[in-house]
Enzyme design. Sequence first.
Site, PDB file in Angstrom:
ATOM      1  N   HIS A  82     -21.907   1.872   8.302  1.00  0.00           N
ATOM      2  CA  HIS A  82     -22.125   0.958   9.417  1.00  0.00           C
ATOM      3  C   HIS A  82     -21.096  -0.161   9.348  1.00  0.00           C
ATOM      4  O   HIS A  82     -20.890  -0.760   8.294  1.00  0.00           O
ATOM      5  CB  HIS A  82     -23.532   0.348   9.365  1.00  0.00           C
ATOM      6  CG  HIS A  82     -23.774  -0.580  10.517  1.00  0.00           C
ATOM      7  ND1 HIS A  82     -24.213  -0.127  11.740  1.00  0.00           N
ATOM      8  CD2 HIS A  82     -23.589  -1.905  10.653  1.00  0.00           C
ATOM      9  CE1 HIS A  82     -24.288  -1.142  12.571  1.00  0.00           C
ATOM     10  NE2 HIS A  82     -23.924  -2.241  11.946  1.00  0.00           N
ATOM     11  N   ASP A 161     -36.269  -4.465  16.994  1.00  0.00           N
ATOM     12  CA  ASP A 161     -34.881  -4.936  16.925  1.00  0.00           C
ATOM     13  C   ASP A 161     -34.202  -4.845  18.285  1.00  0.00           C
ATOM     14  O   ASP A 161     -33.435  -5.733  18.659  1.00  0.00           O
ATOM     15  CB  ASP A 161     -34.074  -4.143  15.893  1.00  0.00           C
ATOM     16  CG  ASP A 161     -32.622  -4.603  15.905  1.00  0.00           C
ATOM     17  OD1 ASP A 161     -32.378  -5.780  15.583  1.00  0.00           O
ATOM     18  OD2 ASP A 161     -31.739  -3.818  16.286  1.00  0.00           O
ATOM     19  N   ARG A 168     -31.468 -12.340  21.296  1.00  0.00           N
ATOM     20  CA  ARG A 168     -30.509 -13.144  20.521  1.00  0.00           C
ATOM     21  C   ARG A 168     -29.171 -13.239  21.251  1.00  0.00           C
ATOM     22  O   ARG A 168     -28.504 -14.277  21.224  1.00  0.00           O
ATOM     23  CB  ARG A 168     -30.301 -12.519  19.136  1.00  0.00           C
ATOM     24  CG  ARG A 168     -31.490 -12.704  18.213  1.00  0.00           C
ATOM     25  CD  ARG A 168     -31.405 -11.783  17.009  1.00  0.00           C
ATOM     26  NE  ARG A 168     -30.169 -11.946  16.282  1.00  0.00           N
ATOM     27  CZ  ARG A 168     -29.533 -10.970  15.628  1.00  0.00           C
ATOM     28  NH1 ARG A 168     -30.036  -9.749  15.623  1.00  0.00           N
ATOM     29  NH2 ARG A 168     -28.414 -11.203  15.000  1.00  0.00           N
ATOM     30  N   SER A 183     -31.486  -6.801  11.226  1.00  0.00           N
ATOM     31  CA  SER A 183     -31.264  -5.975  12.409  1.00  0.00           C
ATOM     32  C   SER A 183     -30.544  -4.678  12.015  1.00  0.00           C
ATOM     33  O   SER A 183     -30.980  -3.570  12.342  1.00  0.00           O
ATOM     34  CB  SER A 183     -30.420  -6.778  13.411  1.00  0.00           C
ATOM     35  OG  SER A 183     -29.887  -5.959  14.403  1.00  0.00           O
ATOM     36  N   LYS A 187     -32.480  -0.567  11.252  1.00  0.00           N
ATOM     37  CA  LYS A 187     -32.089   0.677  11.939  1.00  0.00           C
ATOM     38  C   LYS A 187     -31.594   1.721  10.939  1.00  0.00           C
ATOM     39  O   LYS A 187     -31.905   2.898  11.046  1.00  0.00           O
ATOM     40  CB  LYS A 187     -30.999   0.370  12.978  1.00  0.00           C
ATOM     41  CG  LYS A 187     -31.571  -0.367  14.187  1.00  0.00           C
ATOM     42  CD  LYS A 187     -30.498  -0.798  15.152  1.00  0.00           C
ATOM     43  CE  LYS A 187     -29.696  -1.953  14.623  1.00  0.00           C
ATOM     44  NZ  LYS A 187     -29.009  -2.791  15.583  1.00  0.00           N
TER      45      LYS A 187
HETATM   46  N1  URA Z   1     -25.174  -5.404  14.843  1.00  0.00           N
HETATM   47  C1  URA Z   1     -26.516  -5.217  14.849  1.00  0.00           C
HETATM   48  O1  URA Z   1     -26.995  -4.084  14.927  1.00  0.00           O
HETATM   49  N2  URA Z   1     -27.303  -6.294  14.776  1.00  0.00           N
HETATM   50  C2  URA Z   1     -26.836  -7.542  14.691  1.00  0.00           C
HETATM   51  O2  URA Z   1     -27.613  -8.470  14.603  1.00  0.00           O
HETATM   52  C3  URA Z   1     -25.430  -7.734  14.686  1.00  0.00           C
HETATM   53  C4  URA Z   1     -24.622  -6.636  14.757  1.00  0.00           C
END
Ligand code: URA
Length: 425
Positions: A82, A161, A168, A183, A187
């Site tokens: 990621h 999220d 946000r 966040s 995931k």
């Molecule tokens: N990517 C995400 O999935 N969440 C965040 O808060 C920032 C970047």
Amino acid sequence: MDVISVIRTKRDRGELTPEQIDWVIDAYTRGDVADEQMSALAMAILLNGMNRTEIARWTAAMIASGERMSFEALSRPTTDKHSTGGVGDKITLPLAPLVAACGAAVPQLSGRGLGHTGGTLDKLESIPGWRAHLTGEEMRHVLDTTGAVICAAGDGLAPADKKLYALRDVTGTVEAIPLIASSIMSKKIAEGTGALVLDVKVGSGAFMKTIEDARELASTMVALGTDSGVRTVALLTDMSTPLGLTAGNALEVRESVEVLAGGGPQDVVDLTLALAREMLDAAGLKDADPEKALADGSAMDVWRRMISAQGGDPDATLPTAREQHVVTAPSSGVLTRLDAYDVGVAAWRLGAGRARKEDPVQAGAGVELHAKPGDTVTEGQPLMTLHTDTPEKFDYALTALPGAYDIAPAGTSFAPLPVVRERIA
Ligand code: URA
């Protein structure tokens, strides 16, 4: 439990209890806590932080808001990557098939771009026919038959999220390290990967502008992953200048295919290989040789199968923008700075990115670079080409660029930052 006492606890710099966290995430997901109340709490968290215990509980509550996937039935070990997002960051495209070609399974649930950073799904959608949305069964089938799948996360994965991230985004609370860490990791843990490599970007084009903030984000995420049984490693990588020579959807696909064909810009190749080695190592495939898989065409073979399995035509001509505008060097010398954020904003304004989630993107729009920091340039030579279908956007894009680069007198010494700056495990 009432939401005002939860907000007051964090406003007054207190520690949220596990019960408060579980309750507020669940009530917000169900719609019993209003957006304005969650915004107040998110701002209190941005200003006053959360400790590691609170972040772990917050992450667990977001995972519990939805389903968890499992790939344990697969014959290969799963490993994923990621990136926290940057300009020209197309690495997932060559990386996923490369790691699959070395024997691992790569289940990549990716997102779309928002603001100046691009999104993997937007890039791949510039390939004619390619589909981002797969059912769970289709996703497993592509993963099983090709070794890698890149697709959109289903609505059932960490729905708390999804709702909180959208909030946000419009309340100035994206940049809170506890909220970014929870966040991303909610995931990735819900996705069910066995191993995870985090590419934490640092520099002007990244969320984290300083190495100290990047370290804190990386170590928070590594601890969350490790405590949940996911083998997690982070690389802190440079995002002061764009990765490679392109920022924009189809432009980046073209460059990724060049890397899979054994060419491509050196920084993209180096980062792809560094991340591939970490992913394979974390998956227990220590003897795999990603350099060989890139050179002998086996990564390209997986790419072609993966794109075809999702309806795309790997041989199709990629879309190009209707109009181009060339920016030339105003003087001769050494290019000592080319700012990632400014180039990202220009690409976004040309139509490569979106301002709101529901906006469309232009497949061919973006910025193509003709020089990178350290290169010698001559007055009048092309520095970059801007691409768009909507030429009325050139002026707006150009206003992002006057402060985007520095050219020093010829002979000035220049020490580039390494692409990989640190490793945190
Ligand atoms: N990517 C995400 O999935 N969440 C965040 O808060 C920032 C970047």
